[in-house]
Every structure is written in structure tokens, then in C-alpha cells.
Write a protein that holds these residues in place. Sequence first.
Motif, mmCIF file in Angstrom:
data_model
loop_
_atom_site.group_PDB
_atom_site.id
_atom_site.type_symbol
_atom_site.label_atom_id
_atom_site.label_comp_id
_atom_site.label_asym_id
_atom_site.label_seq_id
_atom_site.Cartn_x
_atom_site.Cartn_y
_atom_site.Cartn_z
ATOM 1 N N GLN A 23 0.951 -1.253 -0.129
ATOM 2 C CA GLN A 23 0.158 0.027 0.073
ATOM 3 C C GLN A 23 0.676 1.052 -0.003
ATOM 4 O O GLN A 23 0.300 2.283 -0.332
ATOM 5 C CB GLN A 23 -0.924 -0.082 1.276
ATOM 6 C CG GLN A 23 -2.084 -1.216 0.986
ATOM 7 C CD GLN A 23 -2.855 -1.096 2.160
ATOM 8 O OE1 GLN A 23 -2.774 -1.770 3.193
ATOM 9 N NE2 GLN A 23 -4.144 -0.666 2.103
ATOM 10 N N HIS B 38 0.938 -9.360 4.254
ATOM 11 C CA HIS B 38 -0.369 -8.507 4.014
ATOM 12 C C HIS B 38 -0.506 -8.515 2.898
ATOM 13 O O HIS B 38 -0.505 -7.542 2.119
ATOM 14 C CB HIS B 38 -0.034 -7.132 4.578
ATOM 15 C CG HIS B 38 -0.934 -6.408 5.004
ATOM 16 N ND1 HIS B 38 -1.180 -5.605 6.241
ATOM 17 C CD2 HIS B 38 -1.997 -5.849 4.354
ATOM 18 C CE1 HIS B 38 -2.146 -4.872 6.198
ATOM 19 N NE2 HIS B 38 -2.768 -5.092 5.229
ATOM 20 N N ASN C 151 -1.961 -11.098 8.038
ATOM 21 C CA ASN C 151 -3.038 -9.987 8.061
ATOM 22 C C ASN C 151 -4.416 -10.276 7.614
ATOM 23 O O ASN C 151 -4.441 -10.776 6.478
ATOM 24 C CB ASN C 151 -2.526 -8.892 7.654
ATOM 25 C CG ASN C 151 -3.596 -7.722 7.542
ATOM 26 O OD1 ASN C 151 -3.634 -7.132 8.754
ATOM 27 N ND2 ASN C 151 -4.235 -7.172 6.477
ATOM 28 N N GLU C 152 -5.102 -10.405 8.465
ATOM 29 C CA GLU C 152 -6.604 -10.757 7.821
ATOM 30 C C GLU C 152 -6.855 -11.783 6.959
ATOM 31 O O GLU C 152 -7.311 -11.675 5.699
ATOM 32 C CB GLU C 152 -7.248 -9.337 7.125
ATOM 33 C CG GLU C 152 -7.160 -8.208 8.011
ATOM 34 C CD GLU C 152 -8.170 -7.053 7.736
ATOM 35 O OE1 GLU C 152 -8.505 -7.005 6.410
ATOM 36 O OE2 GLU C 152 -8.014 -6.050 8.491
ATOM 37 N N TYR D 126 -13.491 -2.243 11.954
ATOM 38 C CA TYR D 126 -13.869 -1.010 10.967
ATOM 39 C C TYR D 126 -15.426 -0.720 11.107
ATOM 40 O O TYR D 126 -15.484 0.314 11.252
ATOM 41 C CB TYR D 126 -13.511 -1.104 9.586
ATOM 42 C CG TYR D 126 -12.049 -1.032 9.274
ATOM 43 C CD1 TYR D 126 -11.459 0.208 9.362
ATOM 44 C CD2 TYR D 126 -11.362 -2.157 9.231
ATOM 45 C CE1 TYR D 126 -10.069 0.499 9.229
ATOM 46 C CE2 TYR D 126 -9.856 -2.014 9.230
ATOM 47 C CZ TYR D 126 -9.353 -0.968 9.122
ATOM 48 O OH TYR D 126 -8.077 -0.655 9.122
ATOM 49 N N GLU E 173 -5.567 -2.424 13.853
ATOM 50 C CA GLU E 173 -6.090 -1.539 12.672
ATOM 51 C C GLU E 173 -7.494 -1.073 13.286
ATOM 52 O O GLU E 173 -8.251 -1.668 13.647
ATOM 53 C CB GLU E 173 -6.261 -2.221 11.491
ATOM 54 C CG GLU E 173 -4.988 -2.442 10.521
ATOM 55 C CD GLU E 173 -5.156 -2.913 9.438
ATOM 56 O OE1 GLU E 173 -6.306 -2.927 8.754
ATOM 57 O OE2 GLU E 173 -4.365 -3.700 8.716
ATOM 58 N N TRP F 244 -5.139 2.757 11.868
ATOM 59 C CA TRP F 244 -4.995 2.784 10.249
ATOM 60 C C TRP F 244 -5.323 3.870 9.566
ATOM 61 O O TRP F 244 -6.571 4.261 9.864
ATOM 62 C CB TRP F 244 -6.036 1.380 9.809
ATOM 63 C CG TRP F 244 -5.414 1.211 8.258
ATOM 64 C CD1 TRP F 244 -6.172 2.089 7.157
ATOM 65 C CD2 TRP F 244 -4.417 0.761 7.553
ATOM 66 N NE1 TRP F 244 -5.443 1.506 6.099
ATOM 67 C CE2 TRP F 244 -4.425 0.633 6.316
ATOM 68 C CE3 TRP F 244 -3.290 -0.296 8.397
ATOM 69 C CZ2 TRP F 244 -3.508 0.169 5.378
ATOM 70 C CZ3 TRP F 244 -2.381 -0.669 7.318
ATOM 71 C CH2 TRP F 244 -2.390 -0.481 6.009
ATOM 72 N N GLU G 135 -5.366 1.754 -1.330
ATOM 73 C CA GLU G 135 -6.744 1.128 -0.469
ATOM 74 C C GLU G 135 -7.083 0.073 -1.470
ATOM 75 O O GLU G 135 -8.418 0.170 -1.846
ATOM 76 C CB GLU G 135 -7.656 2.160 -0.139
ATOM 77 C CG GLU G 135 -8.812 1.510 0.677
ATOM 78 C CD GLU G 135 -8.452 0.560 1.543
ATOM 79 O OE1 GLU G 135 -7.581 0.531 2.349
ATOM 80 O OE2 GLU G 135 -9.373 -0.421 1.739
ATOM 81 N N TRP G 136 -6.331 -0.846 -1.996
ATOM 82 C CA TRP G 136 -6.848 -2.069 -2.445
ATOM 83 C C TRP G 136 -7.663 -1.776 -3.710
ATOM 84 O O TRP G 136 -7.185 -0.923 -4.630
ATOM 85 C CB TRP G 136 -7.220 -3.086 -1.585
ATOM 86 C CG TRP G 136 -6.325 -3.198 -0.451
ATOM 87 C CD1 TRP G 136 -6.530 -2.805 0.846
ATOM 88 C CD2 TRP G 136 -4.963 -3.880 -0.312
ATOM 89 N NE1 TRP G 136 -5.237 -3.536 1.718
ATOM 90 C CE2 TRP G 136 -4.491 -3.898 0.937
ATOM 91 C CE3 TRP G 136 -4.141 -4.346 -1.386
ATOM 92 C CZ2 TRP G 136 -3.273 -4.391 1.236
ATOM 93 C CZ3 TRP G 136 -3.018 -4.966 -1.080
ATOM 94 C CH2 TRP G 136 -2.530 -4.750 0.378
ATOM 95 N N PHE H 51 -7.411 6.836 4.301
ATOM 96 C CA PHE H 51 -7.336 6.379 5.574
ATOM 97 C C PHE H 51 -6.246 7.095 6.531
ATOM 98 O O PHE H 51 -6.194 6.762 7.736
ATOM 99 C CB PHE H 51 -7.096 4.908 5.758
ATOM 100 C CG PHE H 51 -8.394 4.138 5.385
ATOM 101 C CD1 PHE H 51 -9.273 3.907 6.546
ATOM 102 C CD2 PHE H 51 -8.879 3.623 4.120
ATOM 103 C CE1 PHE H 51 -10.256 2.912 6.277
ATOM 104 C CE2 PHE H 51 -9.804 3.095 4.055
ATOM 105 C CZ PHE H 51 -10.597 2.535 5.125
#
Length: 463
Positions: free
Chosen positions: A40, A140, A184-185, A313, A369, A415, A422-423, A431
Motif C-alpha cells: 500500500q 499482508h 494480516n486478515e 472497522y 487496525e 490505520w 486502498e486495494w 485512511f
Amino acid sequence: MANDASALSPGVNSDPFSPPADSALWRKNFLLGAATASYQIEGAINEDGRLPSIWDTFSATPGKVLAGDTGEVACDHYHRWESDFDLLSGLNFEAYRLSIAWPRVMDEAGRPNQKGLDFYKRLLGRLKEKGLKTFVTLYHWDLPQHLEDRGGWLNRDTAYRFADYADLMSRELAGQVDAWATLNEPWCSAYLGYGNGHHAPGLANDRFATQAMHHLLLGHGLAVPILRANDPASMKGIVANIGRGTANSESAEDRRAAHLFEVQHNAWILDPLLKGAYPEDLFELWPGTKPLVLEGDLKTIAAPIDFLGINYYFRTNVKSDGAHGFTEVPLPDVERTQMGWEVYPDGLRDLLIGFKQTYANLPPIYITENGMASDDEVIDGRVEDPQRISFLKRHLAAVDSAIKAGVDIRGYFVWSLMDNFEWAFGYERRFGVVHVDYETQKRTVKHSAELIAKFLAERKERN
Ligand code: FCB
């Protein structure tokens, strides 16, 4: 650098980071940091032997990322990391969460790429010089493309390649890392990557999602003891995004739908990690999607961890879809961010308290985050981001109330340090607590960051 009270805009008296005297946020050992991720922010995708990643391929595919944006340049952090770190420490942050780009540090045969390793050694060396705690995520989302070409996370072998990568990194970086997070996630990697195709590599099949998840978690479980052996002094953990699902009505069907939403978002990851079993309800939601699990895998996945990273989030309001699952019913008249995500701090508190009840062995938690996107602009050299200020304040209060309810939470990372790629939404969604002008790469500290810096300075003085 605007990091004292005199730098605040005249007339702005809202100091959102002045929590009540009894708040855990004042505690010296409650860590406050900022987070980023390699793809990112770094850019420099073809430099110093970096290989292509699945996000290079995906973002170069027309229609996959908003406005056709890619991570080719991003925040140019690869060349600007020194001044970015001056900014980070100038804002008084105490910790920094970054990720390593796997395709920068290993070649196709699994041999180290010295130039890539040196980059991360320089980064971590500087963070240590500045006295910051370092939280390093190994994965990530930027999987080397050559591994995807062999099936990516659908191929069990990728879990073993990940363990090799964790081995290399923890031998090379031992002593420079305070906390290692393997993944990550994994929900996003498995579901968005292989289940609905919104993220790289862009495949869409529920059966793929459950198999990819299994191999991701297996990679995690294989890596944990390796990290422990190579770098005993550091903490080892994983980062999971969690979602709050609420029922659109009191009907049993809608309540069941909300339950299934949370099974799919939370228990799918946390149950195997903390209970050594997949939740059966998941396969009611997605019949016929059981992954191939070999003997011993779940024991490997449930390897004890030292911390759990939580990313939070928003919440999702759902109703029954009349069959096995749920459908979203967006609530009218609720506060939303630039992402369209509902601002719902209670969800964070409630989930944390719920996890403590559900998992007897819940490890200490770091919020790795939390933050929001807004359409921030630089006007006369300043960026006002009142919604973010209020968002952060309310979420920090939610964390404090979970701590008061007995959940062991040891830190919070916003975050993100700066606006970034942002993807699937590219550069439109901002952000950061620092604004980035992508034409000039100029950084401008937003008002939220000024207030965080002021609070952290005050806290340092008091402690
Ligand atoms: C999370 C990701 C992070 C960032 C935020 C907004 O899902 O981990 O990289 O994009 O969302």
C-alpha cells in the motif's frame, strides 16, 4: 512538524484525545501506534530484485481497481522511508506496524534477496534508534506471483513456502522485531481473494475460499514455532479482521442470520486458532465446502500465540436470505465513512467482550487496525478531518470500556499512518492521519494527527 498545542487551528478547542483520568489510554504500557502495509505504501515494484506479486497482476487487470490505480509508485515509501519515519516519531507514536513484501526478500527458488533484506533491516534499525516498538506482519496480501502460478493458497505447498519465508525473516531480523504477526486478515485473503474475487488473485468460489483459508491458517501454524525458535524474545501472533453482525429484526431467522454473519467473519478464523476446530455452522452457510484437512493440521493451526491482533472497522446489519444464509440490509440514517462503512464503535466493544467469553484461552489483544476514510483535502496548508477525530475518540473509548470489562487489550494502532493504496479502491479512499499528495508525494499532517501527537506528548509527561 505540527505537534504541539500552538500548531492547532485557532478556534479549535476540541481535544478528543483527552480521555477521562481513569482511562487505560493514559497508561504508559498501553501502546499507541500507527500501521501501514508494504504494497500500500512502498511503490518501487521493480527495484532491487523485487519479484511481481499478485497485487501487481490484479491491479494491472482492467476493471479490478477503481480508476485503474496500481501500487507501482504508491507513497514512494521505498525511497522516502527516512522522512516518513521522522514524521512518525515527530507525531510521538510509540509503535509502528509494517509488513514485509515477500516478493522483495526471496527469489523463486526460495533464496534470500540481500537487497530486499537490507531494506527491511535499515527500516527496523531506524525504528529502534527512534525508540519505537516494531510490529512486523509477514503477509499482508502481496503473495509472490510465481506461487500463485502454482495455485497460490489453494495449493497446500504454499503453506510450507510461507513457513520457509518466516524462517528466513526471523533468522535475519531476530532482535529487531518486538512482535511478529504471521498473517494480516486471512478472511480477506481467503474470501475476497478466492471466494468473491474482489481482491487478488480474483477467484470466486466458496469452496476455494475455505480451502485457501485452511492453507493460510496452516502456514500460520507452521510458522509460529519457527518464529519462536529463531527469535525467542519477541511476541508471536496473527491479525484478524472482525465484523459485527446485527439482526434486522427480532425474528429467530434474522437472529440466526446475524449469528451466521459472525461465524463467517470471526469464528471461521478464531475457532481453528483458539479451539482447534472449524465452526460447523460455517458449512451450513456454505454447504459442501469443507476443506481438505489432513491429520494434525488443526493441532498445528492451534499453536499457542502470544497475542491476537484485531482489526475492526464497521458493523453489518443483516436479515435471513430465506435459505442458508444472510443478506445485508443497510440501515438508513446512520453515520457512514467515505467507504460507506457504518461508524459503530459499540461493535468493537461488544465483540471483544464476546471473545473473552467464548475463548477461554484468548491471548492478550492489540487493536492492530482501526480508522476511517474521508475525502480529505489540503486547504491553505491544513487538513481538517473532524469525522476521523470523532471516530478515533469513540473507538478508543470502546476499547477502554472493553478493558474495564476485563478484556486484556495492550495497545491500539491507527490505520493508517498515511493515505495509501486502498486495494480495490485505489487512491481515492484516504485512511491516513497524514495526507499524501500523489502528484508531488508531499505529506501534510492532518488535524487528527496533531491531536494524537499532543495527547501522546501529554501522556509522556504525566507518566
Ligand atoms: C484492512 C486492511 C488494510 C486496510 C484497511 C482499510 O482490511 O488490512 O490494509 O486496507 O482494511
